[in-house]
Structures are given as structure tokens and as C-alpha cells.
Write an enzyme that holds these catalytic residues in place. Structure first.
Site, PDB file in Angstrom:
ATOM      1  N   ASP A   7       0.970  -1.238   0.002  1.00 48.99           N
ATOM      2  CA  ASP A   7      -0.022  -0.082  -0.021  1.00 48.99           C
ATOM      3  C   ASP A   7       0.995   1.161   0.038  1.00 48.99           C
ATOM      4  O   ASP A   7       1.942   1.266   0.242  1.00 48.99           O
ATOM      5  CB  ASP A   7      -1.060  -0.009   1.348  1.00 48.99           C
ATOM      6  CG  ASP A   7      -1.887   1.188   1.085  1.00 48.99           C
ATOM      7  OD1 ASP A   7      -2.510   1.458   0.365  1.00 48.99           O
ATOM      8  OD2 ASP A   7      -2.095   1.670   2.285  1.00 48.99           O
ATOM      9  N   SER A   8       0.340   2.373  -0.361  1.00 50.73           N
ATOM     10  CA  SER A   8       0.984   3.436  -0.130  1.00 50.73           C
ATOM     11  C   SER A   8       1.387   4.044   1.014  1.00 50.73           C
ATOM     12  O   SER A   8       2.184   4.814   1.301  1.00 50.73           O
ATOM     13  CB  SER A   8       0.281   4.692  -1.427  1.00 50.73           C
ATOM     14  OG  SER A   8      -1.166   4.695  -0.555  1.00 50.73           O
ATOM     15  N   CYS A  70      -3.347  -1.074  -2.345  1.00 53.15           N
ATOM     16  CA  CYS A  70      -3.540   0.311  -2.933  1.00 53.15           C
ATOM     17  C   CYS A  70      -4.437   0.190  -3.957  1.00 53.15           C
ATOM     18  O   CYS A  70      -4.087  -0.188  -5.021  1.00 53.15           O
ATOM     19  CB  CYS A  70      -2.394   0.991  -2.906  1.00 53.15           C
ATOM     20  SG  CYS A  70      -2.289   2.554  -3.736  1.00 53.15           S
ATOM     21  N   GLU A 149      -7.074   9.524   8.271  1.00 55.58           N
ATOM     22  CA  GLU A 149      -5.666   9.264   8.827  1.00 55.58           C
ATOM     23  C   GLU A 149      -5.859  10.165   9.894  1.00 55.58           C
ATOM     24  O   GLU A 149      -5.119   9.813  11.141  1.00 55.58           O
ATOM     25  CB  GLU A 149      -4.605   9.836   7.913  1.00 55.58           C
ATOM     26  CG  GLU A 149      -4.649   9.154   6.441  1.00 55.58           C
ATOM     27  CD  GLU A 149      -3.188   8.239   6.568  1.00 55.58           C
ATOM     28  OE1 GLU A 149      -2.312   8.871   7.142  1.00 55.58           O
ATOM     29  OE2 GLU A 149      -3.091   7.461   5.492  1.00 55.58           O
ATOM     30  N   CYS A 181     -11.035   2.707  -2.438  1.00 54.28           N
ATOM     31  CA  CYS A 181      -9.823   3.253  -1.629  1.00 54.28           C
ATOM     32  C   CYS A 181      -9.436   2.607  -0.266  1.00 54.28           C
ATOM     33  O   CYS A 181     -10.607   2.504   0.314  1.00 54.28           O
ATOM     34  CB  CYS A 181     -10.020   4.640  -1.527  1.00 54.28           C
ATOM     35  SG  CYS A 181      -8.746   5.591  -0.617  1.00 54.28           S
ATOM     36  N   HIS A 183      -8.706   3.728   2.384  1.00 49.86           N
ATOM     37  CA  HIS A 183      -9.246   4.381   3.552  1.00 49.86           C
ATOM     38  C   HIS A 183     -10.753   4.274   3.938  1.00 49.86           C
ATOM     39  O   HIS A 183     -11.142   4.704   4.740  1.00 49.86           O
ATOM     40  CB  HIS A 183      -8.655   5.601   3.617  1.00 49.86           C
ATOM     41  CG  HIS A 183      -7.104   6.020   3.884  1.00 49.86           C
ATOM     42  ND1 HIS A 183      -6.423   5.263   2.945  1.00 49.86           N
ATOM     43  CD2 HIS A 183      -6.533   6.403   4.898  1.00 49.86           C
ATOM     44  CE1 HIS A 183      -5.271   5.660   3.050  1.00 49.86           C
ATOM     45  NE2 HIS A 183      -5.126   6.355   4.324  1.00 49.86           N
TER      46      HIS A 183
END
Ligand code: DGL
Length: 269
Positions: A7-8, A70, A149, A181, A183
Site C-alpha cells: 500500500d502507499s 492500494c 488518517e 480506496c 481508507h
């Protein structure tokens, strides 16, 4: 079997969480490119360059298979991993699309993701290939990443942001929304409220974990075991250890993370 998870940043831990629930005996090597997150606002060529460096890391780590958690990297760079890794490579787009198509009753599907993922049209194209009559409405929701985040996953701020981003999906009366995504599963409560009752949210993390479990069963069936399965071992690696990865990770993982490694990436020749 050992899986790499790429993942990023920290978001791919939603996939790790789903994987550990489904495959508790599997070993994982997680790489979060925290030095260069976010990928979702970058060009295709930049993300592909990052993917080549991650590829070298996973080849050196000798994982048996790779999960590209990701969505942005899955949308624009999956081929880089597929061509070089001698084992299963699972991106998040295909499992998410399959699940959405099995959920939708009205054939009106919404897709939300980063700017790069939506611009690539990876989800929309795959849906059209598999189900040409399905109407797709896509929307980039870039502010959802920093909100997740920061842990701002409920209350007025995410609700207002969600109302603005999701308006076109509501207007199009989609009955299924792909959370495209890493998140977004954290904001599922707010997204679900905004979309209203009767709209199904497809979380690619659990779709991917199911696909990994299927591949692992296939591999086990194909293999004649001579030794007992070793106890699972996990490595969690980041490219910048200065951030709040370990703290934020507990939000995604539901448990405290220890032994975080900081690694340097190099281009694959
Ligand atoms: N991991 C990214 C994705 O799923 C979100 C964060 C980023 O933009 O790098 O698309």
C-alpha cells in the site's frame, strides 16, 4: 503460504485486518510507502515508478503471492507486479467489481476512490466489460484520505464532506457503492448514512481477503505437504518511520503493532 501486501501507506492495513481474520495461519510482509503517500494525487507514470521499486522489495522478500491493497496502484500499475511475480497477484479492482455486480439489483453502481483511481477508469471499464448494461457513476473523494488518517471518521466534518462528494451518486440512485480506496471502509458509517438505507457498500478489503483465501486453498490442494505448516510470521515495513504509522495502524488493525521496520526502496532493474 506468505503474502506480500502493498500500500502507499497505512490504509492497506484494512486489507491486513480482513486477511488475518480469514487466513489466521498465513504469513504477511506489509510494505507501506509512507515516505511518498499519497499516491492518489500523482500521475500514472509516477505511481508506476513507485510500483517498480516496491516490486524489487517484494522479490527480495521472496513472498509467495502479492496483494496490491492500494486501489491507486491496482488501477494503474498492477501489470508491473503480474509480469514479474511468480505466484498469485491480486489487485483490489477485480474482486470489488465482482462483489458489486453480485450485489446490485438495479444495475446502477457507484464507485468512489482517489483522483488517480477515478481518472484511470479501471473500475468503470471492468464493470462495463463484465456487465455492459450496468450504469456506473464515479466520484473522486480525495478529502476522505486525510480525514481517515486523522481519525475524523464521524461527526459533522466528514458528514458534510460526504454529502458534497456523494451527491452525484445519490442523484443517480445507485443501489451499490464500491469503496475504491483503502481508507474509505473507515468512513463506511458516514458514507452509508449519506447514501441512505438500501444502498450496499462494497468494501474491497473483505473481497480481496476472500480471493486470497480461495487462491491459498487452490495452492494447498495442488501441493503435497511434507512438513507441518510453520507458525505465521508477520513483517511490517514502511519507507518513513517518522510518521504516526504505528499509532494509526492500531485504528486499522484493531490491535497494537510492534517491530515496525523502516526500509529503503530501489528501482527494479
Ligand atoms: N492507498 C490509496 C488508495 O487506496 C489511498 C491513499 C493514497 O492516495 O495513497 O488508493
Amino acid at each position: 503460504m506468505s503474502w506480500g501486501v502493498f500500500d502507499s501507506g497505512v490504509g492497506g492495513l484494512t486489507v491486513v485486518h480482513a486477511l488475518l481474520e480469514r487466513l489466521p495461519n498465513t504469513s504477511l510482509v506489509y510494505l507501506g510507502d509512507t515516505a511518498r503517500v499519497p499516491y492518489g494525487i500523482r500521475s500514472v507514470e509516477t505511481v508506476r515508478g513507485y510500483a517498480r521499486e516496491a516490486l524489487r522489495f517484494f522479490l527480495d522478500a521472496a513472498v509467495d503471492g502479492l496483494i496490491v491493497a492500494c486501489n491507486t496502484a491496482s488501477a494503474v500499475a498492477l501489470d508491473i507486479f503480474e509480469e514479474a511475480i511468480d505466484g498469485p497477484v491480486i489487485g483490489v479492482v477485480v474482486p470489488g467489481v465482482h462483489e458489486a455486480l453480485s450485489e446490485t439489483a438495479t444495475h446502477r453502481v457507484g464507485v468512489i476512490g482517489t483522483q488517480a483511481t477515478i481518472r484511470s477508469q479501471a473500475y468503470a471499464q471492468r464493470i462495463r466489460e463484465l456487465s455492459p448494461r450496468t450504469h456506473v457513476v464515479a466520484a473522486a473523494c480525495p478529502l476522505f484520505v486525510p480525514l481517515a488518517e486523522e481519525g475524523w471518521i464521524d461527526g459533522d466534518v466528514p458528514r458534510l464532506v460526504a454529502a458534497r462528494y456523494l451527491a452525484p451518486l445519490r442523484e443517480a440512485r445507485v443501489d451499490t457503492v464500491i469503496l475504491g480506496c483503502t481508507h474509505y471502509p473507515l468512513l463506511a458509517g458516514v458514507i452509508g448514512e449519506e447514501m441512505g438505507e438500501g444502498v450496499t457498500l462494497v468494501d474491497s478489503a473483505s473481497a480481496v481477503a476472500r480471493e486470497a483465501a480461495r487462491r491459498e486453498t487452490d495452492a494447498r490442494v495442488a501441493q503435497v505437504r511434507t512438513a507441518p505448516t510453520p507458525a505465521p510470521q508477520h513483517r511490517f515495513c514502511v519507507t518513513d518511520g517518522g510518521g504516526s504509522f504505528a499509532n494509526v495502524a492500531s485504528l486499522f488493525l484493531g490491535e497494537r503493532l510492534t517491530g515496525l521496520e523502516t526500509v529503503e526502496l530501489h528501482p527494479h532493474p
